[in-house]
Design a protein around this motif. Structure first.
Motif, PDB file in Angstrom:
ATOM      1  N   UNK A  61      -0.513   0.764  14.410  1.00 10.26           N
ATOM      2  CA  UNK A  61      -1.305   0.898  13.178  1.00 10.26           C
ATOM      3  C   UNK A  61      -0.385   1.448  12.077  1.00 10.26           C
ATOM      4  N   UNK A  62      -0.416   0.881  10.863  1.00 11.23           N
ATOM      5  CA  UNK A  62       0.525   1.305   9.816  1.00 11.23           C
ATOM      6  C   UNK A  62       0.194   2.673   9.237  1.00 11.23           C
ATOM      7  N   UNK A  63       1.227   3.508   9.124  1.00 10.44           N
ATOM      8  CA  UNK A  63       1.095   4.840   8.554  1.00 10.44           C
ATOM      9  C   UNK A  63       2.117   5.035   7.448  1.00 10.44           C
ATOM     10  N   UNK A  64       1.800   5.939   6.537  1.00 11.07           N
ATOM     11  CA  UNK A  64       2.851   6.543   5.721  1.00 11.07           C
ATOM     12  C   UNK A  64       2.894   8.018   6.086  1.00 11.07           C
ATOM     13  N   UNK A  65       4.096   8.557   6.144  1.00  5.26           N
ATOM     14  CA  UNK A  65       4.245   9.996   6.325  1.00  5.26           C
ATOM     15  C   UNK A  65       4.715  10.578   5.003  1.00  5.26           C
ATOM     16  N   UNK A  66       3.973  11.572   4.523  1.00  5.20           N
ATOM     17  CA  UNK A  66       4.271  12.224   3.254  1.00  5.20           C
ATOM     18  C   UNK A  66       4.774  13.630   3.576  1.00  5.20           C
ATOM     19  N   UNK A  67       6.042  13.855   3.327  1.00  5.13           N
ATOM     20  CA  UNK A  67       6.682  15.120   3.695  1.00  5.13           C
ATOM     21  C   UNK A  67       6.899  15.953   2.438  1.00  5.13           C
ATOM     22  N   UNK A 121       0.826  -1.203   0.000  1.00  2.00           N
ATOM     23  CA  UNK A 121       0.000   0.000   0.000  1.00  2.00           C
ATOM     24  C   UNK A 121       0.865   1.260   0.000  1.00  2.00           C
ATOM     25  N   UNK A 122       1.922   1.253   0.806  1.00  4.79           N
ATOM     26  CA  UNK A 122       2.808   2.413   0.873  1.00  4.79           C
ATOM     27  C   UNK A 122       3.489   2.652  -0.477  1.00  4.79           C
ATOM     28  N   UNK A 123       3.917   1.574  -1.109  1.00  5.39           N
ATOM     29  CA  UNK A 123       4.579   1.687  -2.419  1.00  5.39           C
ATOM     30  C   UNK A 123       3.615   2.190  -3.482  1.00  5.39           C
ATOM     31  N   UNK A 124       2.390   1.693  -3.444  1.00  2.29           N
ATOM     32  CA  UNK A 124       1.376   2.127  -4.404  1.00  2.29           C
ATOM     33  C   UNK A 124       1.097   3.618  -4.249  1.00  2.29           C
ATOM     34  N   UNK A 125       0.965   4.083  -3.006  1.00  2.00           N
ATOM     35  CA  UNK A 125       0.727   5.506  -2.763  1.00  2.00           C
ATOM     36  C   UNK A 125       1.898   6.337  -3.268  1.00  2.00           C
ATOM     37  N   UNK A 126       3.115   5.871  -3.009  1.00  2.00           N
ATOM     38  CA  UNK A 126       4.311   6.601  -3.445  1.00  2.00           C
ATOM     39  C   UNK A 126       4.381   6.670  -4.969  1.00  2.00           C
ATOM     40  N   UNK A 127       4.014   5.587  -5.645  1.00  2.00           N
ATOM     41  CA  UNK A 127       3.980   5.607  -7.107  1.00  2.00           C
ATOM     42  C   UNK A 127       2.972   6.638  -7.612  1.00  2.00           C
ATOM     43  N   UNK A 128       1.804   6.681  -6.975  1.00  2.00           N
ATOM     44  CA  UNK A 128       0.771   7.627  -7.398  1.00  2.00           C
ATOM     45  C   UNK A 128       1.207   9.067  -7.185  1.00  2.00           C
ATOM     46  N   UNK A 129       2.142   9.271  -6.253  1.00  2.00           N
ATOM     47  CA  UNK A 129       2.655  10.604  -5.957  1.00  2.00           C
ATOM     48  C   UNK A 129       3.951  10.900  -6.721  1.00  2.00           C
ATOM     49  N   UNK A 130       4.198  10.118  -7.752  1.00  2.00           N
ATOM     50  CA  UNK A 130       5.333  10.343  -8.665  1.00  2.00           C
ATOM     51  C   UNK A 130       6.691  10.214  -7.976  1.00  2.00           C
ATOM     52  N   UNK A 131       6.774   9.379  -6.950  1.00  2.00           N
ATOM     53  CA  UNK A 131       8.023   9.209  -6.202  1.00  2.00           C
ATOM     54  C   UNK A 131       8.920   8.144  -6.829  1.00  2.00           C
ATOM     55  N   UNK A 132      10.197   8.269  -6.551  1.00  2.00           N
ATOM     56  CA  UNK A 132      11.144   7.212  -6.866  1.00  2.00           C
ATOM     57  C   UNK A 132      11.121   6.216  -5.722  1.00  2.00           C
ATOM     58  N   UNK A 133      10.900   4.942  -6.049  1.00  2.00           N
ATOM     59  CA  UNK A 133      10.868   3.894  -5.023  1.00  2.00           C
ATOM     60  C   UNK A 133      12.290   3.392  -4.813  1.00  2.00           C
ATOM     61  N   UNK A 193       9.861  12.951   0.720  1.00  2.00           N
ATOM     62  CA  UNK A 193       9.903  11.505   0.937  1.00  2.00           C
ATOM     63  C   UNK A 193       8.540  10.983   1.362  1.00  2.00           C
ATOM     64  N   UNK A 194       8.366   9.688   1.162  1.00  2.00           N
ATOM     65  CA  UNK A 194       7.233   8.938   1.711  1.00  2.00           C
ATOM     66  C   UNK A 194       7.836   7.780   2.484  1.00  2.00           C
ATOM     67  N   UNK A 195       7.566   7.716   3.774  1.00  2.00           N
ATOM     68  CA  UNK A 195       8.143   6.613   4.547  1.00  2.00           C
ATOM     69  C   UNK A 195       7.103   5.915   5.412  1.00  2.00           C
ATOM     70  N   UNK A 196       7.400   4.681   5.745  1.00  2.00           N
ATOM     71  CA  UNK A 196       6.536   3.856   6.584  1.00  2.00           C
ATOM     72  C   UNK A 196       6.863   4.069   8.055  1.00  2.00           C
TER      73      UNK A 196
END
Length: 508
Positions: free
Chosen positions: A178-184, A69-81, A147-150
């Motif tokens: 509970x799992x979070x992603x932080x989008x900075x 889920x975190x990777x999918x969100x990061x892809x949608x936000x145009x991030x480099x994984x 960054x997007x991190x878990x």
């Protein structure tokens, strides 16, 4: 100091610099490092185990669905994984953190260097910063994502609902783990309005991916804002304040407006802005100091010894990318191209994935997609808004909208008849085809002789208006059409009525 002042000040000697940190709860069934449920609303301290309680010897086991889920969100936000990322311990002591540290990511996060595109206001578009190399005005601006991190969530302090709550604080540890992603974000946001747009677009994107419900009331989406001011044109950043615990995008915008004005007033009066955490009081429209702000190194980050480096290789990334849906911006562009709707229509119809899916189903079934778009936005959404209901709870399905659109398109029913039928649908909580059948499948009247009889009676009853029309006031035709439609209970064909009235009125 009034809330309107900062926008004026921001165009003068000072400019604000804003960065946002958004925490999004991932929609997994279990927590990030154990099998405890993530269900909201459970009795306090019932969704817990030795792992999320931080018991000695308990070891975390990473939930792969949270990574997906975190990777999918990061892809949608145009991030480099990043193929390899590292979990770290973020050390601080607080009652809702039983281990005394939070498992997060720091210098080696899951994803980096993304962006969210936001529209540019006409005022901002005139600045040189927002012109292309050819000097053309930009219509959008990219807000960078650092960054997007878990990470895992902490618990929750309770201040009411139990004995002695007026004197004591209780702790609910259900959220712990509970799992979070932080989008900075990068400090690219220049105004409170841009911050609002950024958050709105970010939420839309996350909802489209399905990795979170983004329910702010349940804490599934939370935002902290960092804001500073600096002399206009200066590159060096000013001292920032962090605004925490704001529970709506509107309040974040208001808090930023106030805080910018406060900092300008401090500087203008000869003082210095101090780095601190502040809380926003929405009733007063003001921020208040909460505590001095720790620097990142105060958390004493170090690699989590109980977790291996997280590796998301090319094969896993490829599998995850297959589940990436068409995102809002791309879908809007396609709706304009495929169905001939306006850009405004496309924006309204793609606010949620559910609404966009339903519209497309109706548009494909109808003869005129543009008419479907108009009915959804006008007749359907207007009634839903009046009832405080969402599209998912509409009594009229998109198939019903398509049928009604086709009936109007063919001339079988008038706009007035459609409005009346929609009202009945909402009164009876039934779909359009069912109500249409119950009402005897009403049709517009095209009986010329019956309409001519009605027209003759109305002309005879309104000699003054007839004289005005024949005297050159041709707009009076609207009066007569209205009278005929009223007399026919909305069932006359307006186009035919116009023709018959014109023929009768032109005869002197």
């Amino acid at each position: 100091m009034t809330p309107a002042e900062p926008s004026v000040v921001a165009r003068g000697a000072y400019e604000p610099v804003i960065g946002l940190e958004v925490h999004v709860q991932l929609l997994t069934a279990s927590k990030i490092f154990c099998s405890c449920s993530t269900r909201f609303g459970a009795p306090p301290n019932t969704n817990v185990c030795p792992v999320c309680l931080g018991m000695p010897g308990a070891l975390p086991v990473l939930n792969p669905k949270a990574v997906e889920f975190a990777t999918l969100a990061a892809m949608a936000l145009n991030c480099r994984i990043n193929e390899t990322s590292i979990f770290a311990r973020k050390n601080y002591f607080y009652p809702d953190l039983p281990k005394g540290y939070q498992i997060s990511q720091y210098d080696k996060p899951l994803a980096e260097h993304g962006y969210v595109e936001v529209p540019v206001s006409k005022t901002d578009a005139g600045s040189q910063k927002l012109r292309t190399e050819n000097g053309e005005l930009r219509t959008s601006k990219k807000i960078g994502i650092t960054r997007v991190h878990l990470e895992e969530d902490a618990g929750k302090s309770l201040h009411e609902g139990f004995p002695d709550s007026d004197e004591k604080t209780a702790i609910d540890l259900n959220r712990t783990g509970v799992p979070l992603i932080e989008i900075v974000s990068e400090p690219d946001i220049a105004t409170p309005d841009e911050a609002y747009e950024y958050l709105t677009r970010l939420k839309e994107i996350i909802l489209y991916t399905g990795v979170s419900d983004c329910n702010m009331e349940e804490g599934s989406l939370r935002c902290d804002a960092n804001v500073s001011i600096r002399p206009r044109g200066q590159k060096e950043l000013g001292t920032k304040a962090e605004i925490k615990n704001v529970n709506s995008f509107r309040f974040i915008r208001e808090a930023l407006i106030y805080e910018i004005a406060r900092q300008v007033e401090v500087v203008e009066s000869g003082g210095k802005v101090v780095q601190e955490t502040r809380l926003y009081n929405s009733h007063e429209g003001k921020t208040y100091s909460m505590r001095s702000k720790e620097q990142a190194h105060d958390y004493r980050y170090f690699p989590e010894p109980d977790l291996q480096p997280l590796v998301v290789d090319e094969k896993w990334k490829a599998e995850i990318s297959k589940t990436l849906p068409e995102l809002p911006a791309a879908r809007r562009a396609r709706l304009v191209k495929d169905y001939g709707v306006t850009e405004y229509d496309a924006h309204v119809l793609t606010v949620s994935k559910s609404l966009a899916d339903q519209f497309e189903a109706a548009a494909k079934a109808a003869k005129n997609p543009k008419r479907v778009a108009n009915l959804v936005q006008g007749e359907l959404m207007g009634r839903l808004k009046a009832k405080g209901a969402e599209i998912e709870h509409s009594p009229i399905s998109m198939k019903g909208v398509a049928k009604s659109a086709d009936l109007v398109e063919s001339g079988a029913i008038s706009g007035k008849m459609l409005k009346d039928l929609y009202d009945l649908c909402f009164e009876r909580n039934k779909d359009f085809p069912e109500v249409y059948e119950e009402e005897g499948s009403p049709q517009q009247s095209t009986d010329t002789s019956a309409l001519e009889k009605i027209i003759d009676e109305i002309i005879a009853a309104n000699p003054k208006q007839v004289e005005q029309y024949r005297g050159g006031k041709k707009t009076m035709i609207g009066f007569f059409v209205g009278q005929v439609m009223k007399a026919s209970k909305g069932q006359a064909n307006p186009q035919l009525v116009n023709e018959l009235l014109t023929n009768r009125l032109e005869v002197t």
